[in-house]
Design an enzyme around this catalytic site. Structure first.
Site, PDB file in Angstrom:
ATOM      1  N   HIS A 184      -3.081   7.063   2.511  1.00  0.00           N
ATOM      2  CA  HIS A 184      -3.566   5.771   2.019  1.00  0.00           C
ATOM      3  C   HIS A 184      -4.963   5.526   2.569  1.00  0.00           C
ATOM      4  O   HIS A 184      -5.234   5.793   3.744  1.00  0.00           O
ATOM      5  CB  HIS A 184      -2.598   4.661   2.466  1.00  0.00           C
ATOM      6  N   ASN A 196     -10.196  -0.273   0.194  1.00  0.00           N
ATOM      7  CA  ASN A 196      -8.731  -0.180   0.192  1.00  0.00           C
ATOM      8  C   ASN A 196      -8.207  -0.742  -1.132  1.00  0.00           C
ATOM      9  O   ASN A 196      -8.287  -1.950  -1.367  1.00  0.00           O
ATOM     10  CB  ASN A 196      -8.194  -0.976   1.390  1.00  0.00           C
ATOM     11  N   CYS A 248       0.809  -1.230   0.000  1.00  0.00           N
ATOM     12  CA  CYS A 248       0.000   0.000   0.000  1.00  0.00           C
ATOM     13  C   CYS A 248       0.839   1.275   0.000  1.00  0.00           C
ATOM     14  O   CYS A 248       0.308   2.368  -0.224  1.00  0.00           O
ATOM     15  CB  CYS A 248      -0.974  -0.011   1.170  1.00  0.00           C
TER      16      CYS A 248
HETATM   17  O1  UT7 Z   1      -3.457  -1.150   3.923  1.00  0.00           O
HETATM   18  C1  UT7 Z   1      -3.484  -1.594   5.247  1.00  0.00           C
HETATM   19  C2  UT7 Z   1      -4.522  -2.656   5.288  1.00  0.00           C
HETATM   20  N1  UT7 Z   1      -5.269  -2.901   6.447  1.00  0.00           N
HETATM   21  C3  UT7 Z   1      -5.796  -2.024   7.331  1.00  0.00           C
HETATM   22  O2  UT7 Z   1      -5.615  -0.863   7.339  1.00  0.00           O
HETATM   23  C4  UT7 Z   1      -6.687  -2.621   8.364  1.00  0.00           C
HETATM   24  C5  UT7 Z   1      -6.465  -2.081   9.734  1.00  0.00           C
HETATM   25  N2  UT7 Z   1      -7.393  -2.705  10.669  1.00  0.00           N
HETATM   26  C6  UT7 Z   1      -8.694  -2.418  10.684  1.00  0.00           C
HETATM   27  O3  UT7 Z   1      -9.164  -1.609   9.911  1.00  0.00           O
HETATM   28  C7  UT7 Z   1      -9.557  -3.127  11.705  1.00  0.00           C
HETATM   29  O4  UT7 Z   1      -8.732  -3.877  12.581  1.00  0.00           O
HETATM   30  C8  UT7 Z   1     -10.607  -4.054  11.030  1.00  0.00           C
HETATM   31  C9  UT7 Z   1     -11.667  -3.194  10.346  1.00  0.00           C
HETATM   32  C10 UT7 Z   1      -9.959  -4.979  10.038  1.00  0.00           C
HETATM   33  C11 UT7 Z   1     -11.293  -4.919  12.092  1.00  0.00           C
HETATM   34  O5  UT7 Z   1     -11.872  -4.115  13.111  1.00  0.00           O
HETATM   35  P1  UT7 Z   1     -11.693  -4.522  14.630  1.00  0.00           P
HETATM   36  O6  UT7 Z   1     -12.423  -3.519  15.412  1.00  0.00           O
HETATM   37  O7  UT7 Z   1     -10.224  -4.697  14.879  1.00  0.00           O
HETATM   38  O8  UT7 Z   1     -12.482  -5.903  14.696  1.00  0.00           O
HETATM   39  P2  UT7 Z   1     -11.973  -7.356  15.087  1.00  0.00           P
HETATM   40  O9  UT7 Z   1     -11.094  -7.928  14.033  1.00  0.00           O
HETATM   41  O10 UT7 Z   1     -11.470  -7.329  16.499  1.00  0.00           O
HETATM   42  O11 UT7 Z   1     -13.341  -8.151  15.081  1.00  0.00           O
HETATM   43  C12 UT7 Z   1     -14.396  -7.811  15.968  1.00  0.00           C
HETATM   44  C13 UT7 Z   1     -15.590  -8.707  15.672  1.00  0.00           C
HETATM   45  C14 UT7 Z   1     -15.244 -10.200  15.692  1.00  0.00           C
HETATM   46  O12 UT7 Z   1     -16.345 -10.877  16.281  1.00  0.00           O
HETATM   47  P3  UT7 Z   1     -16.269 -11.402  17.806  1.00  0.00           P
HETATM   48  O13 UT7 Z   1     -15.101 -12.320  17.844  1.00  0.00           O
HETATM   49  O14 UT7 Z   1     -16.074 -10.153  18.637  1.00  0.00           O
HETATM   50  O15 UT7 Z   1     -17.589 -12.060  18.001  1.00  0.00           O
HETATM   51  C15 UT7 Z   1     -15.180 -10.549  14.225  1.00  0.00           C
HETATM   52  O16 UT7 Z   1     -15.486 -11.930  13.988  1.00  0.00           O
HETATM   53  O17 UT7 Z   1     -16.118  -8.438  14.370  1.00  0.00           O
HETATM   54  C16 UT7 Z   1     -16.270  -9.669  13.649  1.00  0.00           C
HETATM   55  N3  UT7 Z   1     -16.082  -9.406  12.231  1.00  0.00           N
HETATM   56  C17 UT7 Z   1     -17.107  -9.105  11.397  1.00  0.00           C
HETATM   57  N4  UT7 Z   1     -18.428  -8.988  11.592  1.00  0.00           N
HETATM   58  C18 UT7 Z   1     -19.188  -8.654  10.540  1.00  0.00           C
HETATM   59  C19 UT7 Z   1     -14.937  -9.398  11.545  1.00  0.00           C
HETATM   60  N5  UT7 Z   1     -15.173  -9.084  10.259  1.00  0.00           N
HETATM   61  C20 UT7 Z   1     -16.504  -8.887  10.144  1.00  0.00           C
HETATM   62  C21 UT7 Z   1     -17.348  -8.558   9.081  1.00  0.00           C
HETATM   63  N6  UT7 Z   1     -18.675  -8.434   9.304  1.00  0.00           N
HETATM   64  N7  UT7 Z   1     -16.878  -8.318   7.831  1.00  0.00           N
END
Ligand code: UT7
Length: 319
Positions: free
Chosen positions: A246, A276, A113
């Site tokens: 980004h 993204n 990225c």
């Molecule tokens: O170019 C760089 C690329 N990447 C990034 O910039 C990503 C940086 N990170 C982020 O943007 C965030 O960490 C995410 C958006 C990817 C995730 O957000 P988060 O607040 O860190 O969520 P998490 O991974 O801790 O997941 C929380 C919950 C989980 O459920 P439980 O275990 O709490 O029941 C996941 O299973 O959200 C659930 N979850 C979803 N639910 C609905 C994960 N993905 C999804 C989804 N839809 N797509």
């Protein structure tokens, strides 16, 4: 000798795919989760047979037209991509062939990225050395082709697209300062840890990410490198007219702006409509803000990238 941006172009494939469309396709997700955690509302996805060089070609032709330059004027072609058409030849060479350019230096840059910021910095150094005069710099990606569509934690975040700029030798700047960094100790938090070996895929061919680790890393280094780049040019971050970070997540963008004490009114945001798009995200946003008239001649623009590697960097330019 300086380098100066003289034209931009971009391209998004296919129709917009909404969060609800993804849920309808069988992904266990919903618009509320994606919107509130990332700010993404929709993204564009390339067809299975559409490659990075196809998207790059459209964006490049638009950038050449905006710059009023011909294909034959190009003596340097750099494509930033982590989703190349082939293992080799480079996507830059394939793009060169499609454009009909002969003889220009052409190669790819692989910095995920941060790729566009890396590629633009390299082009600036080629031009400032006096060896080249007119560069096409492209960020082009089809991340949808490397996503595990059963992994809802990653597949909803990305989109496909391409952005391109023409950079030319000039007496006046142009690019004012650049800063590039990497720290390979963090390679495991965002990667596609697979390869091709004896005709077989070894390892995992899909994008894997520790979202929270990436989030924290990104906010820290985006603020740091913005400060470093402004300091190198002898200006304060408050003198930047437009910040183009980004586009990964609106929460990362807002946290970076807050650390820099920059109002969100001075930040170009496309993540809501593009998702993204990795190396394409910064030139896509740049092209949008130039074409809709927000960015005007003489303004200072700070471009920033962060991504797998980990890599990060910034380019400060006067438009
Ligand atoms: O170019 C760089 C690329 N990447 C990034 O910039 C990503 C940086 N990170 C982020 O943007 C965030 O960490 C995410 C958006 C990817 C995730 O957000 P988060 O607040 O860190 O969520 P998490 O991974 O801790 O997941 C929380 C919950 C989980 O459920 P439980 O275990 O709490 O029941 C996941 O299973 O959200 C659930 N979850 C979803 N639910 C609905 C994960 N993905 C999804 C989804 N839809 N797509």
């Amino acid at each position: 000798m300086y380098s100066r941006l003289i034209g931009t172009g971009s391209y998004l494939p296919g129709p917009a795919v909404t969060n609800d469309d993804l849920a309808r396709r069988g992904i266990d997700t919903n618009d509320e989760w994606i919107s509130s955690r990332t700010g993404i509302k929709f993204r564009h996805l390339a067809a299975e047979n559409q490659t990075s060089s196809d998207l790059a070609l459209e964006a490049s032709q638009r950038a050449l037209a905006a710059a009023g330059r011909q294909v034959a004027d190009l003596d340097l072609i750099i494509v930033a991509t982590s989703t190349p058409d082939y293992i080799f030849p480079s996507t830059a060479c394939l793009l060169q062939g499609k454009l009909g350019n002969q003889g220009a230096t052409a190669f790819d840059v692989q910095a995920v990225c941060s790729g566009f910021v890396y590629a633009l910095t390299i082009a600036d150094k080629f031009i400032r050395s006096g060896s080249h005069r007119c560069a096409l710099v492209v960020g082009a990606e089809v991340f949808s082709h490397i996503l595990d569509w059963t992994d809802r934690g990653t597949c909803v975040l990305f989109g496909d697209g391409a952005g391109a700029v023409i950079l030319e030798a000039a007496d006046q700047p142009g690019l004012l300062a650049t800063a590039l960094h990497a720290d390979g100790a963090h390679h495991g938090i965002l990667s596609v840890p697979g390869s091709i070996n004896n005709g077989q895929v070894t390892g995992d061919p899909f994008l894997r990410m520790d979202g929270q680790a990436v989030f924290k890393f990104a906010v820290r280094v985006l603020a740091e490198v913005a400060g470093e780049c402004c300091a190198a040019a002898g200006i304060d971050a408050s003198q930047v007219d437009w910040l183009i970070p980004h586009q990964a997540n609106i929460r990362i963008i807002e946290a970076t702006a807050k650390k820099l004490k920059t109002s969100m009114e001075k930040v170009v945001v496309t993540v809501d409509r593009h998702g993204n798009t990795s190396a394409a995200s910064v030139p896509l946003a740049l092209d949008e803000a130039i074409r809709d008239g927000r960015i005007r001649s003489g303004q200072k623009i700070l471009l920033e990238g962060v991504g797998g590697g980990f890599t990060w960097g910034a380019v400060l330019l006067e438009y």
